[in-house]
Design a protein around this motif. Structure first.
Motif, short mmCIF file in Angstrom:
data_model
loop_
_atom_site.label_atom_id
_atom_site.label_comp_id
_atom_site.label_asym_id
_atom_site.label_seq_id
_atom_site.Cartn_x
_atom_site.Cartn_y
_atom_site.Cartn_z
N UNK A 174 60.02 -29.70 -1.94
CA UNK A 174 59.25 -30.94 -2.05
C UNK A 174 58.67 -31.10 -3.45
N UNK A 175 58.15 -30.01 -4.02
CA UNK A 175 57.59 -30.07 -5.37
C UNK A 175 58.69 -30.34 -6.39
N UNK A 176 59.81 -29.66 -6.27
CA UNK A 176 60.91 -29.87 -7.21
C UNK A 176 61.42 -31.30 -7.16
N UNK A 177 61.61 -31.82 -5.97
CA UNK A 177 62.10 -33.20 -5.84
C UNK A 177 61.08 -34.20 -6.34
N UNK A 178 59.81 -33.98 -6.01
CA UNK A 178 58.77 -34.90 -6.46
C UNK A 178 58.63 -34.91 -7.97
N UNK A 207 54.34 -35.07 1.97
CA UNK A 207 54.39 -36.42 2.53
C UNK A 207 55.55 -37.21 1.93
N UNK A 208 55.71 -37.11 0.60
CA UNK A 208 56.80 -37.81 -0.07
C UNK A 208 58.15 -37.36 0.46
N UNK A 209 58.25 -36.07 0.81
CA UNK A 209 59.50 -35.53 1.33
C UNK A 209 59.71 -35.86 2.80
N UNK A 210 58.75 -36.53 3.42
CA UNK A 210 58.94 -36.97 4.80
C UNK A 210 58.43 -36.02 5.87
N UNK A 211 57.66 -35.02 5.49
CA UNK A 211 57.15 -34.05 6.45
C UNK A 211 55.84 -34.52 7.08
N UNK A 212 55.59 -34.07 8.31
CA UNK A 212 54.34 -34.37 9.00
C UNK A 212 53.30 -33.31 8.64
N UNK A 228 61.51 -36.74 -9.64
CA UNK A 228 61.49 -38.19 -9.47
C UNK A 228 60.23 -38.84 -10.03
N UNK A 229 59.40 -38.05 -10.69
CA UNK A 229 58.21 -38.60 -11.32
C UNK A 229 57.13 -39.05 -10.35
N UNK A 230 57.10 -38.46 -9.17
CA UNK A 230 56.08 -38.80 -8.17
C UNK A 230 54.73 -38.25 -8.61
N UNK A 231 53.66 -38.99 -8.33
CA UNK A 231 52.31 -38.51 -8.61
C UNK A 231 51.94 -37.49 -7.53
N UNK A 232 51.92 -36.21 -7.92
CA UNK A 232 51.61 -35.14 -6.97
C UNK A 232 50.20 -34.65 -7.26
#
Length: 241
Positions: free
Chosen positions: A178-182, A197-202, A185-189
């Motif tokens: 999730x961290x690598x993908x975020x 959450x960005x990766x779709x997990x509950x 993609x330039x997501x604000x982590x």
């Protein structure tokens, strides 16, 4: 002697920040409370929990304070921190095994309670969620201001709003991806939960103690000192190893 747990729980402490809002002569994790640095209190709180198997600390390259504390003599591992929090956490979990769980905790939250950690760890094995975080419900009235101003735009509905705290607990390999993908993609982590959450997990919210404050401003220091004294008075200072 620590209990054997399955799966293994590894605490990861990102401690590479400079804490500029403290206006101190050193990063805030190296300020002293009750005779020890904030970072020492935080590490000890995690090391003394019976279900935490290992502690990894991510520090900045060229950190001139860490080695003065003798912390490398404790059963911890040290890794290089990154430019942002997410980079430091990612560096911390790269060496973890497939079945490990990562318990990520802020270096500047020394007042975390054992019972809260245990409640969070009880999520392991849950079929409904992928992990969770400690949090407290918002009690104050929340105001949103107009962009680039201090003028109130409107009052936010606080129903369902929570203050996110740490620790935050997730399966290490899922958090790694999730961290690598975020990051890619330039997501604000802003925390580990935001990456999950960005990766779709509950992600579950676990109610925690309001005393688990993050030391950010100078005014937080006496409050944290008070909470630590209360904690040690109630439980005895069992942080010496």
């Amino acid at each position: 002697m620590k209990k054997m747990t399955s799966p293994r729980v590894v605490a990861v402490i990102p401690a590479a920040g400079v804490g500029s809002r403290m206006q101190a002569d050193r990063p805030k994790q190296y300020l002293t409370l009750n005779g020890k640095t904030i970072l020492e209190h935080t590490i000890d709180a995690l090391l003394n929990h019976p279900h935490i198997d290992d502690v990894i600390v991510a520090i900045s390259q060229g950190d001139e304070y860490f080695d003065q504390l003798g912390l490398r003599q404790k059963p911890i591992r040290v890794v290089d921190g990154g430019k942002e929090r997410a980079d430091s956490v990612l560096n911390g979990i790269l060496s973890l095994d497939e079945n490990d769980w990562a318990l990520v905790h802020d270096a500047a939250r020394p007042c975390v309670d054992d019972a809260d950690i245990s409640n969070l760890l009880s999520l392991i094995g849950s079929e409904d969620v992928t992990g969770g975080i400690l949090a407290t419900p918002v009690r104050d009235t929340m105001k949103r201001v107009k962009p680039s101003s201090n003028i109130i735009s409107h009052t936010e509905d606080r129903d369902g709003l929570w203050h996110a705290l740490t620790p935050q607990l997730f399966p290490a390999m899922l958090l790694k991806r999730a961290l690598q993908e975020g990051l890619a993609q330039g997501v604000s982590i802003t925390d580990e939960a935001s990456a999950m959450e960005f990766a779709g997990h509950s992600v579950a919210m676990v109610s925690g103690s309001p005393a688990n404050i993050k030391i950010t401003h100078p005014a937080d220091l006496p409050l944290a000192e008070f909470y630590l004294k209360q904690k040690f008075s109630a439980q005895g200072d069992n942080t010496k190893r």
